[in-house]
Write an enzyme that holds these catalytic residues in place. Structure first.
Site, PDB file in Angstrom:
ATOM      1  CB  SER A 197       9.573  -2.801   4.564  1.00 31.69           C
ATOM      2  OG  SER A 197      10.328  -2.325   3.485  1.00 31.69           O
ATOM      3  CD  GLU A 233       8.282 -10.906  -5.088  1.00 28.21           C
ATOM      4  OE1 GLU A 233       8.254  -9.924  -5.868  1.00 28.21           O
ATOM      5  OE2 GLU A 233       7.321 -11.669  -4.946  1.00 28.21           O
ATOM      6  N   GLY A 234      10.422  -7.579  -1.256  1.00 31.03           N
ATOM      7  CA  GLY A 234      11.131  -7.366   0.008  1.00 31.03           C
ATOM      8  C   GLY A 234      12.509  -6.833  -0.299  1.00 31.03           C
ATOM      9  CB  THR A 282       3.529  -6.089 -10.969  1.00 31.18           C
ATOM     10  OG1 THR A 282       4.410  -5.148 -10.353  1.00 31.18           O
ATOM     11  CG2 THR A 282       4.106  -6.502 -12.315  1.00 31.18           C
ATOM     12  CD  GLU A 302      -2.864  -1.162   2.372  1.00 28.98           C
ATOM     13  OE1 GLU A 302      -2.841  -0.225   3.200  1.00 28.98           O
ATOM     14  OE2 GLU A 302      -3.663  -2.112   2.420  1.00 28.98           O
ATOM     15  CD1 TRP A 351       4.381  -0.192  -3.875  1.00 30.65           C
ATOM     16  CD2 TRP A 351       5.252   0.563  -5.794  1.00 30.65           C
ATOM     17  NE1 TRP A 351       5.159   0.903  -3.587  1.00 30.65           N
ATOM     18  CE2 TRP A 351       5.696   1.394  -4.756  1.00 30.65           C
ATOM     19  CE3 TRP A 351       5.661   0.845  -7.097  1.00 30.65           C
ATOM     20  CZ2 TRP A 351       6.536   2.475  -4.960  1.00 30.65           C
ATOM     21  CZ3 TRP A 351       6.489   1.916  -7.304  1.00 30.65           C
ATOM     22  CH2 TRP A 351       6.924   2.716  -6.243  1.00 30.65           C
TER      23      TRP A 351
HETATM   24  C1  LIG Z   1       8.290  -1.985  -9.931  1.00 27.50           C
HETATM   25  C2  LIG Z   1       7.700  -2.530  -8.660  1.00 27.50           C
HETATM   26  C3  LIG Z   1       6.772  -3.557  -8.724  1.00 27.50           C
HETATM   27  C4  LIG Z   1       6.162  -4.029  -7.557  1.00 27.50           C
HETATM   28  N1  LIG Z   1       5.180  -4.983  -7.658  1.00 27.50           N
HETATM   29  C5  LIG Z   1       4.480  -5.319  -6.547  1.00 27.50           C
HETATM   30  C6  LIG Z   1       3.352  -6.200  -6.644  1.00 27.50           C
HETATM   31  O1  LIG Z   1       3.027  -6.714  -7.725  1.00 27.50           O
HETATM   32  N2  LIG Z   1       2.599  -6.429  -5.526  1.00 27.50           N
HETATM   33  C7  LIG Z   1       2.919  -5.885  -4.316  1.00 27.50           C
HETATM   34  O2  LIG Z   1       2.212  -6.137  -3.336  1.00 27.50           O
HETATM   35  N3  LIG Z   1       4.016  -5.071  -4.176  1.00 27.50           N
HETATM   36  C8  LIG Z   1       4.792  -4.787  -5.268  1.00 27.50           C
HETATM   37  N4  LIG Z   1       5.878  -3.932  -5.147  1.00 27.50           N
HETATM   38  C9  LIG Z   1       6.165  -3.322  -3.846  1.00 27.50           C
HETATM   39  C10 LIG Z   1       7.483  -3.752  -3.243  1.00 27.50           C
HETATM   40  O3  LIG Z   1       7.364  -5.040  -2.705  1.00 27.50           O
HETATM   41  C11 LIG Z   1       7.842  -2.675  -2.203  1.00 27.50           C
HETATM   42  O4  LIG Z   1       8.231  -1.517  -2.930  1.00 27.50           O
HETATM   43  C12 LIG Z   1       8.933  -3.115  -1.274  1.00 27.50           C
HETATM   44  O5  LIG Z   1       8.481  -4.132  -0.427  1.00 27.50           O
HETATM   45  C13 LIG Z   1       9.455  -1.941  -0.438  1.00 27.50           C
HETATM   46  O6  LIG Z   1       8.422  -1.242   0.171  1.00 27.50           O
HETATM   47  P1  LIG Z   1       8.386   0.360   0.084  1.00 27.50           P
HETATM   48  O7  LIG Z   1       8.576   0.714  -1.353  1.00 27.50           O
HETATM   49  O8  LIG Z   1       7.169   0.832   0.768  1.00 27.50           O
HETATM   50  O9  LIG Z   1       9.687   0.832   0.855  1.00 27.50           O
HETATM   51  P2  LIG Z   1       9.786   1.095   2.447  1.00 27.50           P
HETATM   52  O10 LIG Z   1       9.220  -0.036   3.198  1.00 27.50           O
HETATM   53  O11 LIG Z   1       9.234   2.454   2.724  1.00 27.50           O
HETATM   54  O12 LIG Z   1      11.376   1.108   2.648  1.00 27.50           O
HETATM   55  C14 LIG Z   1      12.181   2.266   2.400  1.00 27.50           C
HETATM   56  C15 LIG Z   1      13.616   1.951   2.801  1.00 27.50           C
HETATM   57  O13 LIG Z   1      13.682   1.646   4.201  1.00 27.50           O
HETATM   58  C16 LIG Z   1      14.274   0.360   4.394  1.00 27.50           C
HETATM   59  N5  LIG Z   1      13.650  -0.275   5.558  1.00 27.50           N
HETATM   60  C17 LIG Z   1      12.321  -0.388   5.836  1.00 27.50           C
HETATM   61  N6  LIG Z   1      12.135  -1.028   6.982  1.00 27.50           N
HETATM   62  C18 LIG Z   1      13.373  -1.382   7.440  1.00 27.50           C
HETATM   63  C19 LIG Z   1      13.841  -2.087   8.581  1.00 27.50           C
HETATM   64  N7  LIG Z   1      13.013  -2.620   9.493  1.00 27.50           N
HETATM   65  N8  LIG Z   1      15.186  -2.229   8.746  1.00 27.50           N
HETATM   66  C20 LIG Z   1      16.046  -1.740   7.808  1.00 27.50           C
HETATM   67  N9  LIG Z   1      15.653  -1.065   6.710  1.00 27.50           N
HETATM   68  C21 LIG Z   1      14.333  -0.890   6.531  1.00 27.50           C
HETATM   69  C22 LIG Z   1      13.985  -0.392   3.099  1.00 27.50           C
HETATM   70  O14 LIG Z   1      14.895  -1.468   2.922  1.00 27.50           O
HETATM   71  C23 LIG Z   1      14.174   0.708   2.070  1.00 27.50           C
HETATM   72  O15 LIG Z   1      15.546   0.884   1.846  1.00 27.50           O
HETATM   73  C24 LIG Z   1       6.533  -3.490  -6.302  1.00 27.50           C
HETATM   74  C25 LIG Z   1       7.516  -2.483  -6.245  1.00 27.50           C
HETATM   75  C26 LIG Z   1       8.086  -2.006  -7.393  1.00 27.50           C
HETATM   76  C27 LIG Z   1       9.123  -0.906  -7.304  1.00 27.50           C
END
Ligand SMILES: Cc1cc2nc3c(=O)[nH]c(=O)nc-3n(C[C@H](O)[C@H](O)[C@H](O)COP(=O)(O)OP(=O)(O)OC[C@H]3O[C@@H](n4cnc5c(N)ncnc54)[C@H](O)[C@@H]3O)c2cc1C
Length: 383
Positions: A130, A363-364, A156, A125, A154
């Site tokens: 994460s 994927e995390g 896909t 969302e 996000w």
């Molecule tokens: C092109 C694309 C396709 C995608 N497709 C899908 C999909 O089909 N379905 C779906 O559900 N999701 C999808 N995603 C989402 C994707 O899984 C998330 O972008 C990813 O999990 C990271 O979440 P966020 O972008 O909210 O980053 P955030 O969670 O906001 O993280 C930001 C930064 O903080 C770091 N961070 C966060 N928490 C911690 C912690 N506890 N300790 C250390 N570091 C931390 C992260 O590693 C990152 O560097 C997609 C993303 C992209 C870019």
């Protein structure tokens, strides 16, 4: 699931031929135009690629995860976006195969296996990536139905999918719904609220989707009433397959980057010799090939573990972490070896360089992979 080795080898060879003949000539053009590869997807359907790991009794090929990983590597070596069309489709199929009721499996898996219906995963969302436990999308019970409200980010394949594995809050906790919908920008109370423009991984849609009072029958709860409140653990388990997909596609991109580099290094001359004769370039090629081989072995090891029916959180995390960092590094090294030509849009190296970072995030993220790996190790080595 044990696999038919001859069938698996034949299919991998067929996919390699498809990539050489049909994908490589059009990949960069489609990617730059951000155009959906309808023709290629039809051919992938005809090859049975949408049913690779789905059991034969549900119309699939019943091949193992190791074969799936080899197919994903072949496709990604041609064009990574094709592997994204399969990834969340198979996460959906895995959720159904592992946790679906007999009725859900019989109704949905055969249509997924042919590619007639394509699946997507909707976990993330705008304010929950994460931190999956922060997700806010709600599914409110109302008689024999649930009413879904919220915004998903996000997604896909979200627009073209006919089936969404959706994580939403119910009174029991986070529940996974298998939401059937018509493909398109709007279906009932579901709409594509924003197309997301990406650095790479273009040609397939990643969208924001809004749910506004969308009604689904109670039978859409994955696993029936017993599945209520277990959605997050179901999805996190299925993401192990997603991480093998990401690791395998990273191997494909890394391989393409390496092969382009070793070819170019033998063609390009400086100071009267091919640049492959300079030791600095040889060292790069040696390191690239070594890391690629290690990434592939880690990916196979994670796939083997899943094929044995074992939990693979640590191994899938290691494979995803190492292979994605390898793809990122090899794409940059390949660009260095290509010199100025690598920085142009005339050669595919620039595409590898734009595609590779996604695997570090999707994927995390790799920070989260390290947490998953460490948590798993501490459980295994607990005193
Ligand atoms: C092109 C694309 C396709 C995608 N497709 C899908 C999909 O089909 N379905 C779906 O559900 N999701 C999808 N995603 C989402 C994707 O899984 C998330 O972008 C990813 O999990 C990271 O979440 P966020 O972008 O909210 O980053 P955030 O969670 O906001 O993280 C930001 C930064 O903080 C770091 N961070 C966060 N928490 C911690 C912690 N506890 N300790 C250390 N570091 C931390 C992260 O590693 C990152 O560097 C997609 C993303 C992209 C870019």
């Amino acid at each position: 699931m044990p696999t038919d080795v001859a069938l698996a080898d034949e299919l991998v060879a067929t996919v390699r031929g498809f990539v050489q003949r049909d994908v490589l000539p059009v990949a960069s053009e489609l990617e730059h135009a951000d155009a959906y590869p309808d023709d290629l997807v039809e051919r992938m359907k005809a090859m049975g690629l949408f049913g690779v790991t789905i059991a034969p009794e549900h119309g699939g090929l019943g091949l193992d995860v190791g074969t799936y990983a080899r197919i994903v590597e072949e496709l990604a070596a041609g064009w990574m976006s094709l592997t994204g069309i399969l990834n969340t489709h198979f996460i959906c199929a895995t959720l159904l195969s592992r946790h679906g009721t007999a009725e859900q499996q019989a109704r949905l898996l055969p249509r997924l296996a042919t590619g007639e219906v394509r699946g997507c995963l909707s976990l993330s969302e705008p304010d929950a990536g994460s931190d999956t436990r922060a997700l806010r999308c709600r599914a409110t019970p109302d008689g024999d139905e649930y009413v879904i409200d919220g915004t998903k980010m996000w997604v896909t394949n979200g627009e073209r999918a006919g089936l969404v594995a959706l994580a939403a809050r119910t009174p029991e906790g986070i529940t996974c719904f298998m939401v059937e919908k018509e493909p398109g920008p709007r279906a009932g109370g579901i709409s594509v609220s924003r197309a997301i423009h990406k650095l790479g991984y273009r040609g397939l849609e990643t969208v924001e989707m809004a749910y506004d009072g969308h009604r689904v029958p109670a039978s859409a709860v994955l696993g029936g009433p017993d599945g209520l409140g277990h959605g997050l653990s179901f999805i996190l388990g299925a993401l192990e397959l997603g991480r093998v997909n990401i690791a395998a596609r990273a191997c494909g991109v890394a391989r393409a980057a390496f092969e382009a580099a070793i070819r170019y290094a033998q063609e390009r001359q400086t100071f009267g010799v091919p640049i492959a004769r300079h030791q600095a370039i040889q060292f790069k090629l040696a390191d690239m090939a070594t890391k690629l081989e290690a990434a592939r072995l880690l990916t196979r090891s994670a796939a083997d573990r899943l094929d044995r029916g074992e939990r693979a959180d640590v191994e899938a995390g290691m494979a995803k972490l190492f292979a994605s960092e390898t793809a990122f590094e090899l794409a940059a090294e390949s660009m260095r070896i290509h010199g100025g030509y690598g920085y142009t849009t005339e050669l595919p190296v620039e595409r590898y360089y734009r595609d590779a970072p996604l695997m570090i995030i999707g994927e995390g993220t790799n920070e989260i992979q390290r947490l998953v790996i460490a948590r798993g190790l501490l459980e295994r080595y607990a005193l």
